[in-house]
Write an enzyme that holds these catalytic residues in place. Structure first.
Site, PDB file in Angstrom:
ATOM      1  N   ASP A 143      56.867   1.005 -13.926  1.00  0.00           N
ATOM      2  CA  ASP A 143      56.491   0.112 -15.016  1.00  0.00           C
ATOM      3  C   ASP A 143      55.159   0.564 -15.588  1.00  0.00           C
ATOM      4  OD1 ASP A 143      58.739  -1.236 -14.315  1.00  0.00           O
ATOM      5  OD2 ASP A 143      57.746  -3.094 -13.711  1.00  0.00           O
ATOM      6  N   ASP A 153      68.235 -10.175 -18.617  1.00  0.00           N
ATOM      7  CA  ASP A 153      67.317 -10.728 -17.616  1.00  0.00           C
ATOM      8  C   ASP A 153      67.467 -12.236 -17.577  1.00  0.00           C
ATOM      9  OD1 ASP A 153      66.375  -8.083 -17.427  1.00  0.00           O
ATOM     10  OD2 ASP A 153      64.965  -8.437 -19.064  1.00  0.00           O
TER      11      ASP A 153
END
Length: 250
Positions: free
Chosen positions: A8, A130
């Site tokens: 990330d 998500d």
């Protein structure tokens, strides 16, 4: 089942967020290319790279780092975060990225995303859906860097796409992301049963090798893990069954 390590990126640095909260950031001292080389040495054939700035702001922000990662040999990149235009997909693929992850646009503009899948091919596009479970344990999709509640369930969103049009879906249980609380195997078991034609990627909660084994038993195609790998909670030998390019402990 394949393990896909996650990197990330925020302002060019390797970080992890807790449940997608930008105010709950853990910054790691590894350089992105250093992490790629480490995961490649373990036998990882794929990496999942998230442009967190892009996911929040709606425009790719870590282009330079992503291009540097894509230029490395031996690992294929799957990249997401703020990818909402076909020009950005084309830019990433031209830079050497192998698969592009579409999140908010997949929920908000499914007709356009279907055109992108037709243009670039189903192997080049992964939908990122998500979710947070509601009071009835229904997985509700969130968008815009997980900040906006969606009225649709995971199943409703996938119903917007004709069967066989979508090859890859990355599903993150937001409540478990970065929490090392174990993956939501019940959610993924239901997903595999409802949409067996999809190659499901499970994300959120992986903490040890037993979690990887549990996900493999559920039938997902891949597990995406960030924090557990960054903190070396799983040994190279434990990782080997889930990394097909592994030949010896690194």
């Amino acid at each position: 089942m394949l393990l896909i390590p996650a990197i990330d990126l925020r302002q060019g640095r390797c970080v992890r967020l807790f449940q997608g909260d930008f105010d709950a950031e853990t910054r790691y001292q590894y350089e992105p290319v250093e992490l790629l080389v480490h995961y490649r040495s373990l036998g990882a054939p794929w990496l999942h790279v998230v442009d967190l700035d892009g996911a929040r702001d709606g425009a790719l922000a870590n282009r330079k780092v992503i291009a540097e990662l894509a230029a490395q040999d031996g690992v294929r990149l799957q990249v997401g975060g703020g990818i909402r235009r076909p020009e950005t997909i084309e830019e990433l693929l031209s830079a050497g990225v192998h698969r592009v992850v579409i999140g908010s646009a997949a929920v908000e503009r499914p007709r356009e995303v279907l055109e992108w899948i037709a243009r670039f091919g189903p192997e080049r596009i992964c939908l990122a859906l998500d979710v947070r479970l509601d009071e009835q344990d229904e997985p509700r999709v969130r968008t815009r860097g997980w900040r906006e509640d969606g009225a649709r369930s995971l199943w409703d969103v996938l119903a917007l796409y004709p069967r066989e049009s979508v090859r890859h879906v990355l599903c993150t249980d937001i409540a478990r992301d970065g929490a090392l609380a174990g993956p939501n195997c019940e959610l993924y078991s239901t997903a595999v049963l409802r949409f067996p034609e999809v190659s499901w990627q499970a994300s959120g909660g992986v903490r040890d090798a037993q979690d990887l084994e549990a996900l493999a038993d559920v039938g997902v195609a891949a597990a995406v893990s960030g924090k557990a790998l960054l903190e070396r909670r799983i040994t190279p030998e434990e990782l080997r069954p889930f990394l097909p390019d592994a030949s010896s402990p690194a």
